[in-house]
Design a protein around this motif. Sequence first.
Motif, PDB file in Angstrom:
ATOM      1  N   ASP A 159       0.825  -1.209   0.000  1.00  0.00           N
ATOM      2  CA  ASP A 159       0.000   0.000   0.000  1.00  0.00           C
ATOM      3  C   ASP A 159       0.864   1.265   0.000  1.00  0.00           C
ATOM      4  O   ASP A 159       0.574   2.238   0.688  1.00  0.00           O
ATOM      5  CB  ASP A 159      -0.954   0.012   1.204  1.00  0.00           C
ATOM      6  CG  ASP A 159      -1.921  -1.167   1.182  1.00  0.00           C
ATOM      7  OD1 ASP A 159      -2.313  -1.577   0.063  1.00  0.00           O
ATOM      8  OD2 ASP A 159      -2.278  -1.663   2.265  1.00  0.00           O
ATOM      9  N   GLY A 160       1.955   1.223  -0.749  1.00  0.00           N
ATOM     10  CA  GLY A 160       2.838   2.375  -0.883  1.00  0.00           C
ATOM     11  C   GLY A 160       3.822   2.570   0.255  1.00  0.00           C
ATOM     12  O   GLY A 160       4.718   3.398   0.171  1.00  0.00           O
ATOM     13  N   GLU A 161       3.695   1.793   1.334  1.00  0.00           N
ATOM     14  CA  GLU A 161       4.592   1.924   2.485  1.00  0.00           C
ATOM     15  C   GLU A 161       5.725   0.900   2.392  1.00  0.00           C
ATOM     16  O   GLU A 161       5.494  -0.267   2.050  1.00  0.00           O
ATOM     17  CB  GLU A 161       3.825   1.693   3.793  1.00  0.00           C
ATOM     18  CG  GLU A 161       2.840   2.779   4.132  1.00  0.00           C
ATOM     19  CD  GLU A 161       3.532   4.100   4.442  1.00  0.00           C
ATOM     20  OE1 GLU A 161       4.559   4.090   5.150  1.00  0.00           O
ATOM     21  OE2 GLU A 161       3.046   5.146   3.966  1.00  0.00           O
ATOM     22  N   LEU A 162       6.932   1.319   2.735  1.00  0.00           N
ATOM     23  CA  LEU A 162       8.085   0.423   2.725  1.00  0.00           C
ATOM     24  C   LEU A 162       7.855  -0.711   3.718  1.00  0.00           C
ATOM     25  O   LEU A 162       7.621  -0.473   4.902  1.00  0.00           O
ATOM     26  CB  LEU A 162       9.350   1.206   3.083  1.00  0.00           C
ATOM     27  CG  LEU A 162      10.666   0.453   2.995  1.00  0.00           C
ATOM     28  CD1 LEU A 162      10.924  -0.028   1.574  1.00  0.00           C
ATOM     29  CD2 LEU A 162      11.812   1.353   3.451  1.00  0.00           C
ATOM     30  N   ALA A 163       7.886  -1.960   3.218  1.00  0.00           N
ATOM     31  CA  ALA A 163       7.635  -3.135   4.058  1.00  0.00           C
ATOM     32  C   ALA A 163       8.913  -3.905   4.361  1.00  0.00           C
ATOM     33  O   ALA A 163       8.991  -4.622   5.351  1.00  0.00           O
ATOM     34  CB  ALA A 163       6.633  -4.059   3.379  1.00  0.00           C
ATOM     35  N   GLY A 164       9.904  -3.768   3.513  1.00  0.00           N
ATOM     36  CA  GLY A 164      11.141  -4.494   3.729  1.00  0.00           C
ATOM     37  C   GLY A 164      12.104  -4.309   2.581  1.00  0.00           C
ATOM     38  O   GLY A 164      11.731  -3.876   1.496  1.00  0.00           O
ATOM     39  N   VAL A 165      13.353  -4.652   2.862  1.00  0.00           N
ATOM     40  CA  VAL A 165      14.413  -4.556   1.866  1.00  0.00           C
ATOM     41  C   VAL A 165      15.264  -5.817   1.980  1.00  0.00           C
ATOM     42  O   VAL A 165      15.577  -6.263   3.085  1.00  0.00           O
ATOM     43  CB  VAL A 165      15.297  -3.314   2.115  1.00  0.00           C
ATOM     44  CG1 VAL A 165      16.465  -3.262   1.147  1.00  0.00           C
ATOM     45  CG2 VAL A 165      14.482  -2.037   2.023  1.00  0.00           C
ATOM     46  N   ILE A 166      15.608  -6.383   0.853  1.00  0.00           N
ATOM     47  CA  ILE A 166      16.561  -7.493   0.817  1.00  0.00           C
ATOM     48  C   ILE A 166      17.757  -7.010   0.010  1.00  0.00           C
ATOM     49  O   ILE A 166      17.652  -6.748  -1.189  1.00  0.00           O
ATOM     50  CB  ILE A 166      15.961  -8.753   0.167  1.00  0.00           C
ATOM     51  CG1 ILE A 166      14.724  -9.208   0.933  1.00  0.00           C
ATOM     52  CG2 ILE A 166      17.013  -9.860   0.107  1.00  0.00           C
ATOM     53  CD1 ILE A 166      13.948 -10.309   0.236  1.00  0.00           C
ATOM     54  N   ILE A 167      18.875  -6.847   0.688  1.00  0.00           N
ATOM     55  CA  ILE A 167      20.103  -6.380   0.038  1.00  0.00           C
ATOM     56  C   ILE A 167      20.894  -7.614  -0.369  1.00  0.00           C
ATOM     57  O   ILE A 167      21.038  -8.553   0.409  1.00  0.00           O
ATOM     58  CB  ILE A 167      20.921  -5.500   1.004  1.00  0.00           C
ATOM     59  CG1 ILE A 167      20.058  -4.335   1.497  1.00  0.00           C
ATOM     60  CG2 ILE A 167      22.202  -5.012   0.337  1.00  0.00           C
ATOM     61  CD1 ILE A 167      20.601  -3.659   2.733  1.00  0.00           C
ATOM     62  N   MET A 168      21.417  -7.604  -1.599  1.00  0.00           N
ATOM     63  CA  MET A 168      22.154  -8.747  -2.113  1.00  0.00           C
ATOM     64  C   MET A 168      23.604  -8.378  -2.383  1.00  0.00           C
ATOM     65  O   MET A 168      23.883  -7.305  -2.903  1.00  0.00           O
ATOM     66  CB  MET A 168      21.524  -9.226  -3.411  1.00  0.00           C
ATOM     67  CG  MET A 168      20.182  -9.834  -3.236  1.00  0.00           C
ATOM     68  SD  MET A 168      19.569 -10.426  -4.807  1.00  0.00           S
ATOM     69  CE  MET A 168      18.091  -9.463  -4.888  1.00  0.00           C
ATOM     70  N   GLU A 169      24.466  -9.265  -2.034  1.00  0.00           N
ATOM     71  CA  GLU A 169      25.857  -9.138  -2.442  1.00  0.00           C
ATOM     72  C   GLU A 169      26.056 -10.163  -3.546  1.00  0.00           C
ATOM     73  O   GLU A 169      25.696 -11.328  -3.392  1.00  0.00           O
ATOM     74  CB  GLU A 169      26.792  -9.415  -1.266  1.00  0.00           C
ATOM     75  CG  GLU A 169      28.233  -9.128  -1.586  1.00  0.00           C
ATOM     76  CD  GLU A 169      29.104  -9.156  -0.348  1.00  0.00           C
ATOM     77  OE1 GLU A 169      30.182  -9.775  -0.411  1.00  0.00           O
ATOM     78  OE2 GLU A 169      28.716  -8.572   0.670  1.00  0.00           O
ATOM     79  N   ILE A 170      26.602  -9.699  -4.657  1.00  0.00           N
ATOM     80  CA  ILE A 170      26.807 -10.578  -5.805  1.00  0.00           C
ATOM     81  C   ILE A 170      28.301 -10.676  -6.062  1.00  0.00           C
ATOM     82  O   ILE A 170      28.985  -9.661  -6.185  1.00  0.00           O
ATOM     83  CB  ILE A 170      26.063 -10.043  -7.046  1.00  0.00           C
ATOM     84  CG1 ILE A 170      24.555 -10.026  -6.779  1.00  0.00           C
ATOM     85  CG2 ILE A 170      26.385 -10.893  -8.278  1.00  0.00           C
ATOM     86  CD1 ILE A 170      23.732  -9.389  -7.864  1.00  0.00           C
ATOM     87  N   ALA A 171      28.783 -11.913  -6.098  1.00  0.00           N
ATOM     88  CA  ALA A 171      30.197 -12.157  -6.369  1.00  0.00           C
ATOM     89  C   ALA A 171      30.284 -13.260  -7.415  1.00  0.00           C
ATOM     90  O   ALA A 171      29.590 -14.274  -7.318  1.00  0.00           O
ATOM     91  CB  ALA A 171      30.926 -12.569  -5.093  1.00  0.00           C
ATOM     92  N   GLU A 172      31.107 -13.062  -8.403  1.00  0.00           N
ATOM     93  CA  GLU A 172      31.342 -14.036  -9.461  1.00  0.00           C
ATOM     94  C   GLU A 172      30.042 -14.497 -10.114  1.00  0.00           C
ATOM     95  O   GLU A 172      29.844 -15.670 -10.404  1.00  0.00           O
ATOM     96  CB  GLU A 172      32.140 -15.219  -8.914  1.00  0.00           C
ATOM     97  CG  GLU A 172      33.511 -14.799  -8.402  1.00  0.00           C
ATOM     98  CD  GLU A 172      34.272 -15.938  -7.744  1.00  0.00           C
ATOM     99  OE1 GLU A 172      33.814 -17.098  -7.817  1.00  0.00           O
ATOM    100  OE2 GLU A 172      35.319 -15.655  -7.157  1.00  0.00           O
TER     101      GLU A 172
END
Length: 191
Positions: A159-172
Amino acid sequence: MNAALRTVTVPAGAAVLGRLSPTERAVFVLRESFSYGFREIAGMLDLSEASCRRIHRAARRPGVRSPEPRRHRLAPLDGRHDEIVDRFLAAAAKGDLDGLEPILADEVVARADGEETTLIHDRKAAARRAAGLLAGFGTRAEVERGEVNGQPALVARVDGELAGVIIMEIAEGRVSALWSVLSPARLAPLR
């Protein structure tokens, strides 16, 4: 879940991540992005509070070198990262564990609010966790590709509100770390 993609940038002002060691990066991100206290960070990383303060102070100053050897550096975001994040989102949104497995590194570091950092040695287990993270946002969530602290991320809104964030680290070419922020208190600085 709406898997339509749109790139968003969540400002956090941490352009220094690419030159930091894993320990420096962990201290910096936990303090700057998630507002953990030095005592909490020390407990999570098995360091002294004074060491965490020193590492954080050093990470904030440009050109300061760490006594830790540089094992790997974060690559700048590019189209390849976008492709990996898009594939990750499409597979996780459908709960497609077979589609997630090839995107994940052999060992994946995972951390969610209030949890210990976990090293997952099994791609199937890491795929189940990744799919579970996305499912946890609920069916009304709109998930977008984003960027937090120079790292690729998935940003979920309900509903337009920030619910969560998943930050990814990408290697190779594979996702090697998943840092999920779900707590409203930890999300507040990102709003």
